[in-house]
Structure formats: C-alpha cells, structure tokens
Scaffold this motif. Structure first.
Motif, short mmCIF file in Angstrom:
data_model
loop_
_atom_site.label_atom_id
_atom_site.label_comp_id
_atom_site.label_asym_id
_atom_site.label_seq_id
_atom_site.Cartn_x
_atom_site.Cartn_y
_atom_site.Cartn_z
N ILE A 41 33.93 35.72 32.58
CA ILE A 41 35.03 35.57 33.50
C ILE A 41 34.93 34.75 34.74
CG2 ILE A 41 36.87 37.19 34.66
CD1 ILE A 41 36.53 37.62 31.55
N GLY A 42 35.64 33.45 34.98
CA GLY A 42 35.58 32.83 36.03
C GLY A 42 36.18 33.53 37.51
N MET A 43 35.29 33.42 38.21
CA MET A 43 35.88 34.10 39.79
C MET A 43 35.81 33.04 40.79
SD MET A 43 36.05 37.42 38.84
CE MET A 43 35.77 38.19 40.38
N GLY A 44 36.39 33.33 41.87
CA GLY A 44 36.30 32.50 43.00
C GLY A 44 36.75 31.11 42.69
N ARG A 45 36.28 30.03 43.20
CA ARG A 45 36.91 28.58 42.87
C ARG A 45 37.05 28.33 41.26
NH1 ARG A 45 38.27 26.80 47.38
NH2 ARG A 45 37.07 27.28 49.22
N ASP A 63 26.48 32.29 39.32
CA ASP A 63 26.54 33.11 40.47
C ASP A 63 27.17 34.40 40.04
OD1 ASP A 63 26.55 34.88 42.77
OD2 ASP A 63 26.83 33.01 44.20
N ALA A 64 26.57 35.45 39.72
CA ALA A 64 27.26 36.61 39.23
C ALA A 64 27.65 37.84 40.47
CB ALA A 64 26.64 37.31 38.15
N ASP A 65 27.40 37.38 41.96
CA ASP A 65 27.37 38.55 42.85
C ASP A 65 28.63 39.07 43.14
OD1 ASP A 65 24.62 37.65 43.16
OD2 ASP A 65 24.76 36.56 45.20
N LEU A 66 29.64 38.54 42.41
CA LEU A 66 30.88 39.11 42.67
C LEU A 66 31.38 40.53 41.67
CD1 LEU A 66 33.28 36.25 43.37
CD2 LEU A 66 32.51 37.90 44.88
N ARG A 67 30.21 40.73 40.98
CA ARG A 67 30.38 41.70 39.98
C ARG A 67 30.42 43.04 40.82
NH1 ARG A 67 24.92 39.85 40.13
NH2 ARG A 67 23.29 41.47 40.14
N PRO A 68 30.73 44.09 40.01
CA PRO A 68 30.63 45.52 40.70
C PRO A 68 29.37 45.96 41.22
CG PRO A 68 31.96 45.66 38.84
CD PRO A 68 31.36 44.30 38.98
N GLU A 69 29.45 46.27 42.53
CA GLU A 69 28.31 46.53 43.37
C GLU A 69 27.34 45.36 43.61
OE1 GLU A 69 26.15 50.71 42.13
OE2 GLU A 69 27.39 49.76 40.12
#
Length: 1023
Positions: free
Chosen positions: A736-740, A796-802
């Motif tokens: 799943i793409g996130m952010g930009r 960068d997977a830092d937007l995942r839960p926790e």
C-alpha cells in the motif's frame, strides 16, 4: 460619331499600343492608353524613348500617372514644354524622374504640389553623386519656418531617392545619405528654435547626439530619429535656468520635425533612449549623464550607445559627451550576464510582435534585420574592448571589420552582408512608396510586383522577390547565433590554412562573455570534439555552434559542454547518435537543455548514454531498447509489463531487480528530460504554460515508475524463493502506497512510503504465512538497497501501526484490530493517502475498504481530534525545521509550504469526507491527491475560488522548487541552494533569467505568505 473604348481598333480587337504597353510592364494598359492620349503628353505620345523609359520603372502605370499629374501642375504651357523637352533629351533626368515616379506615390504627390522641384534632379555631376551634410544644409538653407523646411526636406529626399532607384548609389550609401539629410534637418530645426527664442539660446549650450540608425549612418527613408540631449550652462548662467532653457529649445526642435503641417511631417524625433527613458529629464548635464551610466544603466543602454554620434548644436560639448561615455561602452561586456541580457532583449522584441505579423516582419522578425544588427553589436561589444577597429556605428562596416579580424568567418560575413543589403533594400522600397514608417512586407500582389521590379527582378517579380526574401531570412536565421560560436571552432580545429582566425585571447574573451567560468577547459573540450577530419568531427563542427548557444542560455554552460563531450565520447562511434542530433532538430536542442540544467539528468544519461535516443521525436533511434515514445511518460501498465518481462528473463532475483532498476533509471531520465524541456522551452516546444500540469506529470510518472519497480521486485523475490506464479507464495501479499507515493506526488528523490499487508492462503498456517511475508519484505528491501550506480529506491515503512516499533507486516485482521482499538488521529490522517500500488489487487481493495471509515469518519472530526491535529502540526513546525534554515524559504515546513497546504486540505477531507459518498457533492474529496482534493473542496463550497487558487499556486511552486533542487544538485533538498550557480539554475528552471534570482526568492516568499494567510484562516482559525 461613336467613340471607341481606348485600346480597341475594332470590336474585340486590341490596338498595337495596348500590346506594346503590356510588353513594357503596364498592368492596366487601357488606363495607360487613356493617359497617353491626354493633351499633356501629345508632343511625345509616339516617342518610343518615353515608353521604353516608363517600362524600365518599378511600376510603369504609377510612373505614367505621376508624369501626367506633374505636367498638369506646370504653371504654363511653356513650362510644360520645357519639362518634356528636357525629359526626352536628357536620359539621366528621364531615368531619375520616372524612376522616382514609378517607385513612390508620395514623392509623386510632392512633385504634383511643387511642380518646379523636378529641376532638383537635373544636375548629374560627380559631387552630386554622394552629397554630405554640407550639401544638404545648403539645400535646406532657405527654409525659415516648419512648412518650408518640410518642402526643402522632401526636395532633398527626392534627389536621394532618384539616385537610389536608378542604382547610382548602393543601399549603404543611400542609408548614409538619409542620415546626413537627417543631420542637416536637425541642425536646421535647431536653428529655427534658436531664432524663435534667442534668450534661451544665450543661456545654454546644447548638443544633440544621434542614436540608432541615424547615429550609425544607416537611416531608413521613414524612421524615428533617435536622439539624446546634453545641456550645459553658459558662463555665469544659473544651471537650473540653463537646463530649462535647453529643454525648451530641445522640445521646440523636436516639434518642428515631428508636427504635422499642410506639408505633412518630416519624421518623429524620439528621445526615449535617454537615461530613465520618457520618465527622465529631456536634457541633462554631461556630469548627470556620466553619473547615470556609471550607476544605473542597463546593458541594452550601453549597446545603444554604440551608435552615438554628435550631429547638431554645440560640437565641443558633443565631443565631450562621446569622450566621457565611450570607455563605458567598451566595458559593458564585462558586466555579469551580459550576453544573456542582450539575447533576452532580442527575445522580448520578437515576443511583442503580433503573431499574424511575425513572418512578414522584415526588421524585427526571426531572420530579419535586427538579428544581423544584434549579432554584430554583441561581437563588437565583446571584442571592441581590445580591438578599436571594430568600433563603428555602421552594421556593414562593423561586419567587415569583424571578418577582417577573424572574429567572424569570412564566408559567414559575406552571406550576412548580402542578406542585410537585400533586406535593407526591400525595407527602403516598401517605405519609399508611401513614405510611411513600416517594416511589414505587403501582402498585395501589386505591391510585391512593384518592389520586386524595383530590385531588378523582372521575369516573375512576385515569385522571385518572395524566393529571395525567404532565402536571405533563412541565411540570417541560420547564422545570427552561430556567428558568435563558429569562429571558436575554427580557432581550435584549424582545418583551413590561410583563414584569419580568432586568437586564443579573443576566444577566451568570447567564452567568458558567454558565461563560461573556465574558458581554457571549454576550449580543450571544443578541440577534442571538433578537431580532425573524421565524419564524427565534421558533424560535431556542424552541431556545436548552435549547441554552444543553447549551453550559454543555461546557468552552467561549462557543465553543458563537459557533459556533451562525455556523451559524445561514449556514443561517438554509434552510427545513430550523431545522425539523430544532426537530422532531428528537437533532439539536439533537447540534449543541450538537459545537459546544462543540473546534475541529475546528465548523471542518469551517463550511466546509460543510449537513452539519448529518447530526446528525438520518436525515441526509437537507439535500436528499440529505449522504450519508445520520445519524452512522453509511459503509463504504469506499460512500465509494469516491461519490468515483469525483464524479471522473467533474468536468471536470479538479483539480476531481475538489476533489470528493473535499469528500466527505472531510463524512465527517470525520460521524466527529468521532459520536465526540463517543458520548463526551459525549446524552439520546437514552448515553455509549458500550466506549471501545475508539469508538477502532476512528474509526480504521476515517478509514482507509476516506483509502483512498477516494486511490482517487479516483488515478482523477482517470489520467483526466487517460491517459484513462478502468484499462487506459489503461501500468502496473499499487497503493498500500500502512503504519503506522496499514495498521492501520486513523488519527486525525483522521494522515498517510497508504504505499508505491507498479507493474508494466509487457504490451508496455510498463520505463523508460516507471517514468516513468508516478512521474508518477502526483507528480501525486497535488501535487493533494492544493493549498491549500484542506479538511483536508490528506499522503502520507508514508518507509517505502519506503532511506527518503527510495530511489526513490518500485518494481516488484514491485525490492521482491523489495531485501528479499532489503538489508532491515533495522525494515523487516520496518514491513511488519507493510502492506495494499493503492487501485489494482490483484491487484498489491496479490501485494505482500502477497511480504512475508509477511519480516514473519512462518519460525522466528521470531533473538536478534540481537530485540536490534536493542530497541535501536531505546530509541534512539527517547531521541532523538525532544520537549525539555521530560513523558515520563509523552506518548501516543506516553512509558512505557506507543502505541509501547510497539505494539512489544511487533509483536515477538510477528514471533516467532510464522510459526506462524499458515491455521487455526492463532496465525492471528489475522497482522493489521495492533494490538488484534486483541493479542487473538490472548492467545487463543494468548502473554500472560496480565491483561497483554493492561492493554496494551489503555493503547493505547485513549492513542489517545483523541490524538483528543481533535485534536478540541479542531484540530491534532494527542501530549500533553495546557497551556491550561486545552483541557485541560478533553479531560477532558470522556474523561468527566471540571468540576474533575477532575487526576483525568484521574492516571488516565492510572496506566494508562501499569501498561502500562510489562508492556512491561518482555514486550518488554525476554523472552529
């Protein structure tokens, strides 16, 4: 007795006279027969000499009509007979008088009004062939008022035109005579002004300095006469009073020449080239002129002074003016951005021509007179500092001196000389007809026929004239910029023995003026590229003159030339490379723009030089390995298909990902090149007017490319670890793409923000499935981070839960449980841009369905959630802004930057997205894309048209700055560079020419300030 129509000897039969008239070039033989039958011409009606002479004129019909009118105007039969006898007996007079009457209706009118002025054409002595100022002053001496001055001026003009149309004088001599007549006229007008105000004359010394074509001794028949006035007080007089007296004299002199009387006007006197233009005082003291040019003058003002020449008034004061300002003229080339300023001025002139008139503009259009003049003046200013032989105000004399000194190739100089003379001759004939100031080639066939015949084109005047005109403008178009660069190649190639060459010092001077910081290195590159007798060197010598011009138009010409040498070294032996640049005009210019616009695109190209083929129209010159399609970005489906096929052919996951990264490199180059070309503009493609469209194209292209690369990497990992086919992997797996990334807004240097979701396949243990999913993620990240020359792609997977503390991969059920119990408001906000980009499409759709209620909460946001979002935003502004950075120029976190706009739009989405069900008025809010969401908010009435426009403009500008920084520096950055050349290159990308980076920064601050004001209202001020 019934009178037959003229020209008919019997019904339906033409007379022999009628036929003879047609043979002699008359177009209305019936009217000509009637005029020949008039009583005035009775004594010479059958004289073959007259008919022969009329047939030799530019327009026999016009000449015959003018002659009849002149005879009718004679005061007596005796005077008429005298004129006819002299006309038949004296060939010089016959040729002159009829030549003028056949070329100029305006001078025909003058002769009809002043019937004795034909006698000014009788004399034909050596001194009469090239009269100077003194002869013209004698011709104007009897004029004691503005009306009689106009009559005397036209009488003198009559003699100039007669010598011109008869070919007694060439175009350069004619232009010089017109300038001398203008000089004499200015002196006469000043004499009249002084006589009308002797008290003013006693108070001041006044010098009149001719500028422009008058100053350069190359005036047109009808032109503004450009002047500058210098005034000083006489001994004992108050300076202010003296300047006021001088201003009155100058104004009166201008009116005498410019005002319309019963005899028409002479020409406008234009003083707008003076310091400060029309806003400055008409007359200044010499010290005031000097102070202005030392402190305030622009480059074009020094260029204008090339032609400055004292012509009237106090000769000593005029000489002092020239002596004081002349040294400054020859220092102008040392000014920063000198060549860019001159070329920008030329482009501005062309841009102001109405589109319908550009191709007919003889003076200002492409390939016109001004192109020759600008090129010559540019070379004079660069090399005239050290070579005084170049310091002529005459274009043709300066061109001759430039060729003699080796500053211009002799063959080029000859071609330009011929073109300039032809175009000036056309201009003279066009203006002479009505004595009107125009530089437009007429469209009427009769006008074109007259002009063609006047230039000696008699077989098919219209076709021949058009052909010659287009040929000469084509020569000028081809040479006017190459003129500056070709001698540089001759200086290093040294192929033609005996040719006068540009000296090494002169070559360095020219390169410095063009903006090259290291002229010695530039000359080495040119020598390496252009020397020798190989086919490659020959083509390079053809290409380089125009390429050097395009490099000089950039912020870093040195880098452009160096990069071109590197590409040519890599591809010079490839048969299609030079053929592409030579035969496809767009390819060469596109390459020049790309190579000189910064580091990123050239670095990408150097790693795969064959991608140069993309710069051509079809993009297929490299043998089909470039993906085709020129610079048009390719869609995600195309990219994914190519990458998956490459991965399928690879023998290992490493090789598959290497192939995927190769496609990514090529496509990043394609996108960057298209962005540069759209931002800089080329001859074939103007600057992209819609900056938002440029940003969207880059964001969409890079995002699609990243998604396709991840899909290929995923396929490589699965195939290597579990085998072919999606079912081989024991889990369903989606990225799943996130952010930009999810918002289709990636920049060139952006990381790929993602979250991973998986679901065990039927019959697979959850622990086994989790291990498989984690192994896939770890292997994907490893393969994408293997050191290589390709641009990195960081996941960068830092937007995942926790965040970093949470598991890298979760099942859909795990996401559901977490979001139901623990989700924070920032996580819901982050999910606004969540969009499936790779892997199992069905699982991706189910993930979106899961998070929709979270990111578009039913009933909107509560007050606590709104306060939390505002608190987080304020904290981010205070904590994340780099130390020492100027907040007003930080494109991401600064006031009015990307964060401001995006958080404002996202707050609107979270508060009103639930109202955006299918088909609802706010359905457009349910998008991951910032600009689309903002447009939907505007359409739904959540923001005003003005607010949406301000926020959109700020977001687009900030994004363009970030893209520009990456293109220029080769690494990402959120603020403007501090190094001057890099800053100038960012400015060039954003449309700011040399010397205008301050304007760029001011414009950014202004745009951001307006956006911040809207954000304060919508984000912080909303309830």
């Amino acid at each position: 007795m019934i009178r037959r129509e003229a020209g008919m000897t019997a019904p339906g039969r033409r007379s022999s006279t009628f036929t003879r008239l047609l043979r002699h070039g008359f177009t209305d033989a019936s009217a000509a027969e009637r005029l020949l039958d008039s009583p005035e011409l009775a004594p010479v009606r059958n004289d073959p000499v007259l008919l022969e002479a009329l047939g030799a004129t530019a327009d026999p019909d016009l000449a015959l009509l003018g002659l009849v009118r002149l005879l009718e105007a004679q005061p007596s039969p005796t005077a008429r007979r005298e004129l006819l006898d002299t006309l038949i007996a004296a060939k010089p007079l016959r040729d002159r008088l009829l030549g003028v009457l056949g070329a100029s209706a305006a001078l025909g009118d003058h002769l009809a009004r002043h019937s004795g002025d034909w006698q000014a054409l009788v004399t034909y002595e050596p001194r009469d062939l090239h009269p100077g100022v003194e002869e013209f002053e004698r011709g104007l001496a009897g004029a004691d008022d503005p009306v009689s001055l106009r009559v005397a001026y036209r009488r003198c003009l009559l003699s100039i035109a007669a010598r011109d149309v008869c070919g007694t004088t060439g175009v350069a001599d004619t232009a010089a005579e017109l300038a001398d007549l203008a000089t004499a006229t200015l002196r006469a007008a000043l004499r009249l002004a002084r006589a009308a105000a002797p008290q003013d004359d006693a108070l001041c010394r006044l010098a009149v300095i001719a500028m422009g074509k008058c100053g350069g001794h190359e005036l047109n028949y009808v032109s503004d006469v450009d002047v500058i006035f210098v005034g000083e007080s006489t001994d004992g007089a108050d300076e202010d009073k003296s300047l006021r007296a001088a201003t009155r004299l100058a104004s009166h002199m201008m009116r005498i020449c410019s005002e319309t009387t019963v005899e028409g006007s002479i020409w406008p006197v234009d003083a707008n080239l003076r310091p400060e233009g029309r806003n400055g005082p008409l007359v200044r003291t010499l010290s005031s002129h000097v102070a202005y040019y030392q402190r305030w003058a622009k480059t074009w003002e020094f260029q204008a002074l090339l032609k400055a020449r004292p012509v009237a008034g106090d000769p000593a004061l005029g000489a002092e003016y020239i002596a004081a300002l002349n040294p400054m003229v020859w220092q102008a080339a040392e000014r920063e951005n000198f060549v860019g300023d001159v070329q920008k001025m030329r482009r501005r002139v062309v841009a102001n021509i109405p589109a319908a008139e550009v191709e007919r503009e003889l003076k200002l259009g492409p390939g016109g007179l001004r192109d020759v003049e600008f090129a010559v003046q540019l070379l004079q200013l660069v090399h005239g500092r050290t070579d005084t032989s170049l310091r002529s105000g005459s274009t043709l004399e300066a061109l001759k001196a430039l060729a003699a000194g080796g500053y211009v190739g002799r063959a080029d100089a000859v071609q330009l000389d011929e073109a300039y003379r032809f175009l000036r001759s056309m201009e003279h004939r066009i203006q002479l007809f009505r004595l009107r100031r125009t530089h437009l080639v007429p469209e009427d066939e009769a006008d074109l026929r007259r002009i063609g015949r006047s230039l000696g084109l008699r077989s098919d005047p219209v076709a021949e004239l058009t052909r010659e005109w287009k040929r000469h403008t084509g020569v000028v178009r081809r040479l006017h910029e190459k003129l500056f660069y070709r001698p540089l190649l001759d200086a290093v190639a040294q192929l033609a023995p005996g040719e006068v060459r540009l000296s090494a010092e002169a070559a360095r001077e020219r390169l410095v003026a063009l903006g090259y910081a290291d002229p010695a290195a530039a000359l080495r590159h040119l020598e390496a590229l252009a020397s020798g007798v190989t086919r490659k060197a020959a083509i390079q010598r053809t290409l380089l003159p125009v390429l050097l011009g395009w490099f000089a138009d950039s912020a870093d010409p040195d880098a452009g030339l160096l990069n071109f040498r590197k590409v040519s070294d890599a591809l010079g032996k490839t048969p299609w490379y030079l053929r592409l640049l030579r035969d496809e005009g767009a390819a060469a210019e596109n390459l020049a723009r790309v190579l000189s616009a910064g580091r990123l695109a050239p670095d990408l190209l150097m790693r795969a030089p064959e991608a140069v083929a993309l710069l051509g129209g079809g993009g297929g010159a490299g043998g089909g390995a470039d993906g085709g399609g020129g610079l048009e970005p390719r869609g995600r489906a195309q990219l994914e298909q190519e990458i998956l096929a490459a991965v399928g052919r690879a023998e290992s996951a490493e090789q598959g990902v290497t192939a995927a990264r190769g496609v990514r490199r090529r496509e990043l180059f394609r996108t960057a090149a298209a962005d540069i070309v759209g931002s800089y503009g080329t001859e074939a493609q103007p600057v992209e007017a819609d900056q938002g469209a440029l940003v969207d194209r880059v964001g969409g292209a890079v995002s699609d490319l990243t998604a396709a690369t991840l899909a290929g990497t995923l396929r490589a990992v699965v195939r290597d670890g579990w085998g072919d086919g999606e079912d081989a992997l024991p889990v369903r797996f989606a990225i799943i793409g996130m952010g930009r990334f999810g918002g289709h807004e990636l920049g060139y240097g952006s990381d790929a923000d993602v979250v991973f979701v998986h679901e065990p396949r039927d019959g697979v243990d959850e622990r086994e499935a989790a291990q498989a999913a984690n192994r896939v993620v770890a292997e994907m990240r490893r393969l994408l981070q293997v050191p290589s020359s390709d641009p990195p792609l960081l996941i960068d997977a830092d937007l995942r839960p926790e965040g970093r503390n949470g598991p890298m991969v979760r099942t859909l059920k795990s996401y559901e449980a977490y979001y139901r119990r623990w989700s924070l408001v920032w996580e819901a906000q982050a999910l606004l841009r969540a969009e499936p980009v790779a892997g199992d499409a069905e699982l991706g759709r189910r993930f979106v369905a899961l998070v929709d209620p979270l990111r578009y909460p039913s009933g909107g946001l509560g007050d606590d959630a709104v306060r939390e979002i505002r608190r987080l935003k304020a904290r981010m502004e205070s904590e994340r802004l780099p130390r020492g950075a100027d907040p007003k120029l930080h494109t991401k976190l600064g006031p009015g930057g990307l964060s401001d706009v995006e958080w404002t739009v996202q707050l609107l989405q979270m508060r009103h997205g639930a109202e955006g069900g299918a088909g609802g008025p706010l359905s457009g809010l349910r998008t991951t894309r910032t600009r689309q969401a903002l447009a939907a908010a505007r359409e739904g009435g959540l923001v005003t048209e003005e607010e949406a426009s301000i926020l959109d403009e700020a977001w687009v500008l900030a994004t363009r700055v970030r893209n520009a920084v990456m293109l220029v520096r080769g690494r990402a950055g959120d603020t403007f560079p501090t190094e001057p050349r890099e800053l100038a290159a960012v400015g060039r990308y954003l449309g700011y020419g040399p010397g205008h980076v301050g304007d760029m920064l001011d414009a950014y601050r202004r745009t951001a300030r307006r956006a911040r004001s809207v954000v304060e209202e919508l984000f912080y001020g909303a309830s």
